[in-house]
Write a protein that holds these residues in place. Structure first.
Motif, short mmCIF file in Angstrom:
data_model
loop_
_atom_site.label_atom_id
_atom_site.label_comp_id
_atom_site.label_asym_id
_atom_site.label_seq_id
_atom_site.Cartn_x
_atom_site.Cartn_y
_atom_site.Cartn_z
N LYS A 323 0.80 -1.13 -0.20
CA LYS A 323 -0.03 -0.14 -0.13
C LYS A 323 1.16 1.14 0.05
O LYS A 323 0.63 2.29 -0.75
N GLN A 324 1.88 1.26 0.79
CA GLN A 324 2.80 2.31 0.92
C GLN A 324 3.69 2.40 -0.33
O GLN A 324 3.69 3.82 -0.87
N LYS A 326 2.66 1.70 -3.27
CA LYS A 326 1.66 2.25 -4.30
C LYS A 326 1.54 3.79 -4.24
O LYS A 326 1.59 4.54 -5.26
N THR A 327 1.46 4.18 -2.97
CA THR A 327 1.52 5.63 -2.62
C THR A 327 2.73 6.47 -3.45
O THR A 327 2.52 7.42 -3.89
N GLN A 331 2.95 9.09 -6.40
CA GLN A 331 3.60 10.33 -6.32
C GLN A 331 4.89 10.61 -7.50
O GLN A 331 4.77 11.77 -7.76
N CYS A 371 1.00 -0.74 -11.11
CA CYS A 371 2.06 0.35 -11.03
C CYS A 371 3.42 -0.05 -11.53
O CYS A 371 4.31 0.94 -11.85
#
Length: 516
Positions: A323-324, A326-327, A331, A371
């Motif tokens: 999850k992190q 992907k963030t 960005q 991603c």
């Protein structure tokens, strides 16, 4: 190779000599050049270091007569030497011979991180007293003095090679002398004038076999006595592990000192973006990799320093967190119809590398398909090492075993940099190791860590690890223990604290002992 007889489906040796098999050839025996575990293991039988480490980590004199004396400012180190040592060619070992070997290493040694910029001068203070003048105080010097790379060489035998490598011979002081050498086979005989305890076997034959299946089959059939290699298929390692648990073989495990890691190229796009490197690090599930690739035999690792060393035992690298990841990728402009494509190189002749690459690729496909994607490429290891410093690999799987048991032997080869601009290393080990990454204050911290002891040193080492986590140019993956398997006809082998099998202690046992 030993004479063999066939009994049932298993071959039994009729010779008291012991055959040790491993993977990979040996291209050089020169201690100023060798760096592979395979070669260093052989050198550990042919040569002696000045000191070794006791089980409690304290120095034990070997060719030194007692512990070194260090001046109050830490820059003068005086080492008394044994007076009863001969080289294999009969030459007497003394301070002149030790100075010859150290000066030769300083001139031509390719492993510059072993001595770094520490030793300013090597002097003969007396016939059996060596004196080192250091450029600076060095906490890790004691560990350095246990390195087999600094083993002394006969000045007479190396007279024509004082400024050049001698690859196919070795004349040192060790318990064995070399009587035959080629890249695939070495024959060792006990050295009759050895100063220490005589070997417990009448000689060794070290052989290299071409692939994992050949090594596995040779041990299972009894053609070899000891299999000494991490480079065998993981399923076969697991099978030998299970066979040892049933009592059919001996399995010996040494100190966990080898780290497996991934290097990311930080000086060119797209991985010059620190957020992308951090995202890649967060995409790796080490626990799953450890279990699927090695049946848990390789332990997940989230630090560069092995847990047994000062500063080790911490876990600064983040856990798996897609999850992190992907963030961070978002960005940087990915995950919105754009995939980050990461070429991942693995060493094609190292079975575990390919399995790691495939497992990680599947994790990324499962967790971050929109991603990121890993594109795999297998390259033979000698080519990988030759091209690392050319910046040829965006991401590459590697492993490392320090030349001596000290944090410096793990951090400096990856992080030290003599010429940096911002976060880019232009010259130094960080460039040679393929990351080209540095950080303001990192080189100073590396030197500071070598000038203090105890808790202050641990604090500096922890700071270095935190800086490296932020830079994310390296991703520790797992911790590996040296592991060997041997026939029940041998006494169970032992490793020393530096991670080398004690070859001189290999010994056959009687049939009665074998059956107990």
């Amino acid at each position: 190779m030993a004479a063999l007889t066939q009994t049932g489906c298993q071959v039994t040796s009729t010779s008291q000599r012991i055959t040790v098999a491993s993977a990979g050839s040996i291209s050089s025996l020169d201690p100023a050049q060798v760096s592979t575990v395979h070669s260093l293991q052989l050198l550990s039988a042919l040569g002696d270091p000045l000191y070794s480490l006791n089980d409690d980590g304290s120095l034990q004199p070997r060719l030194a007569a007692s512990k070194p004396t260090i001046s109050a400012d830490g820059r003068l180190v005086t080492i008394p030497l044994r007076t009863d040592v001969r080289f294999h060619d009969g030459t007497r070992f003394d301070a002149e011979a030790m100075a010859f070997s150290l000066r030769r290493f300083l001139r031509i040694g390719t492993l510059s991180y072993v001595v770094g910029d520490r030793i300013k001068a090597v002097e003969v203070a007396a016939p059996y007293v060596l004196r080192l003048t250091l450029n600076r105080r060095s906490t890790s010097l004691e560990g350095l003095l246990t390195s087999i790379n600094l083993t002394p060489l006969s000045p007479r035998a190396y007279a024509e090679h004082k400024d050049s490598f001698l690859h196919d011979n070795f004349v040192g002081t060790g318990a064995y002398r070399l009587t035959k050498f080629n890249e695939k086979q070495q024959r060792l005989e006990p050295f009759e004038q050895y100063w220490g305890e005589a070997p417990k076997n009448p000689g060794l034959d070290l052989i290299s076999l071409s692939n994992s299946t050949a090594l596995f089959g040779a041990l299972r059939s009894g053609e070899v006595d000891v299999l000494l290699s991490a480079s065998i298929d993981e399923d076969q390692r697991h099978a030998l592990n299970q066979q040892a648990k049933r009592g059919d073989l001996h399995e010996t495990v040494g100190p966990a000192m080898e780290i497996g890691y991934i290097t990311l190229l930080s000086n060119s796009a797209p991985l010059s973006d620190q957020r992308l490197r951090q995202a890649i690090a967060l995409s790796l599930d080490r626990d799953e990799v450890s279990e699927r690739v090695s049946y848990g035999l390789r332990r997940p690792l989230r630090a560069l320093i092995p847990p047994s060393l000062p500063g080790g035992g911490v876990t600064p690298w983040p856990k798996h967190n897609p999850k992190q990841a992907k963030t961070l990728l978002m960005q940087s402009g990915y995950c919105q119809g754009t995939q980050l494509e990461v070429p991942l190189t693995f060493r094609s002749n190292v079975p575990a590398d390919k399995l790691l690459a495939l497992t990680w690729q599947a994790q990324v496909q499962r967790d971050l398909a929109e991603c990121m994607v890993l594109k795999l490429d297998g390259v033979e290891s000698t080519t990988v090492y030759r091209q690392l410093g050319e910046g040829a690999f965006k991401a590459v799987i590697l492993d490392w075993l320090g030349s001596y048991p000290d944090p410096e032997a793990y951090l400096n080869p990856l992080l030290s940099c003599s010429n940096a601009e911002g976060h880019i290393c232009l010259d130094g080990e960080a460039a040679i190791s393929g990351s080209f990454w540095s950080a303001p204050g990192l080189q100073t911290a590396l030197q500071d860590s070598d000038s203090v002891r105890g808790a202050p040193r641990v604090a500096v080492l922890n700071t270095i690890e935190k800086l490296t986590v932020e830079g994310a140019a390296y991703i520790p993956v797992w911790l590996e223990s040296p592991r060997s398997w041997s026939q029940r006809s041998l006494k169970p082998p032992q490793y020393n604290r530096s991670g080398f099998l004690r070859l001189a202690e290999l010994q056959r046992v009687s049939h009665k002992q074998e059956n107990n």
